[in-house]
Write a protein that holds these residues in place. Structure first.
Motif, PDB file in Angstrom:
ATOM      1  N   THR A  49       2.778   2.645  10.557  1.00  0.00           N
ATOM      2  CA  THR A  49       3.533   2.655   9.313  1.00  0.00           C
ATOM      3  C   THR A  49       3.598   4.053   8.737  1.00  0.00           C
ATOM      4  O   THR A  49       4.617   4.443   8.184  1.00  0.00           O
ATOM      5  CB  THR A  49       2.940   1.685   8.282  1.00  0.00           C
ATOM      6  OG1 THR A  49       1.573   2.031   8.053  1.00  0.00           O
ATOM      7  CG2 THR A  49       3.045   0.254   8.751  1.00  0.00           C
ATOM      8  N   ASP A  52       6.364   5.923  10.625  1.00  0.00           N
ATOM      9  CA  ASP A  52       7.711   5.395  10.485  1.00  0.00           C
ATOM     10  C   ASP A  52       8.227   5.384   9.051  1.00  0.00           C
ATOM     11  O   ASP A  52       9.406   5.136   8.840  1.00  0.00           O
ATOM     12  CB  ASP A  52       7.766   3.952  11.004  1.00  0.00           C
ATOM     13  CG  ASP A  52       7.432   3.848  12.473  1.00  0.00           C
ATOM     14  OD1 ASP A  52       6.988   2.775  12.888  1.00  0.00           O
ATOM     15  OD2 ASP A  52       7.622   4.843  13.192  1.00  0.00           O
ATOM     16  N   CYS A  53       7.400   5.609   8.070  1.00  0.00           N
ATOM     17  CA  CYS A  53       7.769   5.355   6.680  1.00  0.00           C
ATOM     18  C   CYS A  53       8.319   6.550   5.930  1.00  0.00           C
ATOM     19  O   CYS A  53       8.884   6.390   4.860  1.00  0.00           O
ATOM     20  CB  CYS A  53       6.569   4.793   5.924  1.00  0.00           C
ATOM     21  SG  CYS A  53       6.144   3.145   6.481  1.00  0.00           S
ATOM     22  N   LYS A 133       4.605   7.454  -1.998  1.00  0.00           N
ATOM     23  CA  LYS A 133       3.731   6.927  -0.945  1.00  0.00           C
ATOM     24  C   LYS A 133       2.841   5.824  -1.506  1.00  0.00           C
ATOM     25  O   LYS A 133       2.612   4.799  -0.865  1.00  0.00           O
ATOM     26  CB  LYS A 133       2.894   8.063  -0.337  1.00  0.00           C
ATOM     27  CG  LYS A 133       1.859   7.602   0.683  1.00  0.00           C
ATOM     28  CD  LYS A 133       2.490   6.973   1.923  1.00  0.00           C
ATOM     29  CE  LYS A 133       1.472   6.710   2.995  1.00  0.00           C
ATOM     30  NZ  LYS A 133       0.980   5.340   3.052  1.00  0.00           N
ATOM     31  N   LEU A 136       4.972   2.774  -1.874  1.00  0.00           N
ATOM     32  CA  LEU A 136       5.185   2.197  -0.547  1.00  0.00           C
ATOM     33  C   LEU A 136       3.992   1.324  -0.172  1.00  0.00           C
ATOM     34  O   LEU A 136       4.160   0.197   0.299  1.00  0.00           O
ATOM     35  CB  LEU A 136       5.382   3.323   0.469  1.00  0.00           C
ATOM     36  CG  LEU A 136       5.537   2.901   1.925  1.00  0.00           C
ATOM     37  CD1 LEU A 136       6.605   3.735   2.590  1.00  0.00           C
ATOM     38  CD2 LEU A 136       4.221   3.069   2.661  1.00  0.00           C
ATOM     39  N   MET A 140       4.061  -2.705   0.530  1.00  0.00           N
ATOM     40  CA  MET A 140       3.582  -3.264   1.802  1.00  0.00           C
ATOM     41  C   MET A 140       2.490  -4.303   1.548  1.00  0.00           C
ATOM     42  O   MET A 140       2.462  -5.344   2.202  1.00  0.00           O
ATOM     43  CB  MET A 140       3.073  -2.155   2.712  1.00  0.00           C
ATOM     44  CG  MET A 140       4.197  -1.307   3.274  1.00  0.00           C
ATOM     45  SD  MET A 140       3.625   0.032   4.328  1.00  0.00           S
ATOM     46  CE  MET A 140       3.197  -0.888   5.801  1.00  0.00           C
ATOM     47  N   GLN A 148      10.154   2.397   3.020  1.00  0.00           N
ATOM     48  CA  GLN A 148      10.006   3.799   3.397  1.00  0.00           C
ATOM     49  C   GLN A 148       9.887   4.622   2.116  1.00  0.00           C
ATOM     50  O   GLN A 148      10.121   4.108   1.017  1.00  0.00           O
ATOM     51  CB  GLN A 148      11.220   4.264   4.205  1.00  0.00           C
ATOM     52  CG  GLN A 148      11.334   3.582   5.555  1.00  0.00           C
ATOM     53  CD  GLN A 148      12.543   4.055   6.316  1.00  0.00           C
ATOM     54  OE1 GLN A 148      13.671   3.772   5.930  1.00  0.00           O
ATOM     55  NE2 GLN A 148      12.315   4.780   7.403  1.00  0.00           N
TER      56      GLN A 148
END
Length: 167
Positions: A49, A52-53, A133, A136, A140, A148
């Protein structure tokens, strides 16, 4: 060390502590193996993650033309003072947890936008990538699967084009 090599080493370690007999819940080597596997899975998930984020300016610019929700997690006074990325909605970081769990009607009333579904594509932004972040990670943890963040934030955006400001 590249991500693939690191993952391979972790998988190798998990194999090294694999019991050489049928697994027992009370056996020390079986317990160690199970703990190691859980740890490896968590590390793999976090590495995947993390890689990819994060979005670049070009990637975000391309996504703005698609079906996604861009959430600016800066404080309201910051968007007033510095502007925002066009098309973003402002949900300050301190409100993200509550907002993403709201009743859709309340969300629409408060943010003037439809409540995103857990399968919707969400992108978080802030000034320089730190708060986005964190947002994010919150999303999640709440089960949002397509999340993202724009690590460059408004600081990077402003290098390429002017932020949107209220008239």
């Amino acid at each position: 060390m590249c991500l693939w090599t690191f993952k391979s080493l972790l998988a190798l370690f998990a194999d090294l502590v694999r019991p050489q007999h049928n697994q027992h819940s009370h056996c020390y080597c079986c317990l160690l193996h199970n703990i190691c596997l859980r740890t490896v899975n968590v590390i793999f998930r976090n590495l995947d993650t993390a890689a990819d984020c994060s979005l670049s300016y070009k990637e975000l610019k391309g996504l703005l033309k698609s079906q996604m929700t861009l959430i600016d997690v800066r404080e309201k006074w910051e968007t007033g003072q510095f502007g925002k990325i066009p098309g973003s909605i402002n949900i300050p970081l301190g409100e993200v947890m509550e907002a993403l769990q709201m009743n859709p009607k309340d969300f629409k009333e408060r943010y003037n936008q439809d409540m995103p579904a857990k399968s919707d594509h969400l992108v978080f932004s802030c000034m320089a990538g730190v708060r986005s972040k964190k947002a994010l990670d919150i999303a999640m943890s709440l089960g949002f699967s397509r999340v993202q963040h724009y690590a460059g934030g408004l600081e990077e955006w402003a290098k390429y084009e002017p932020p949107e400001t209220k008239q």
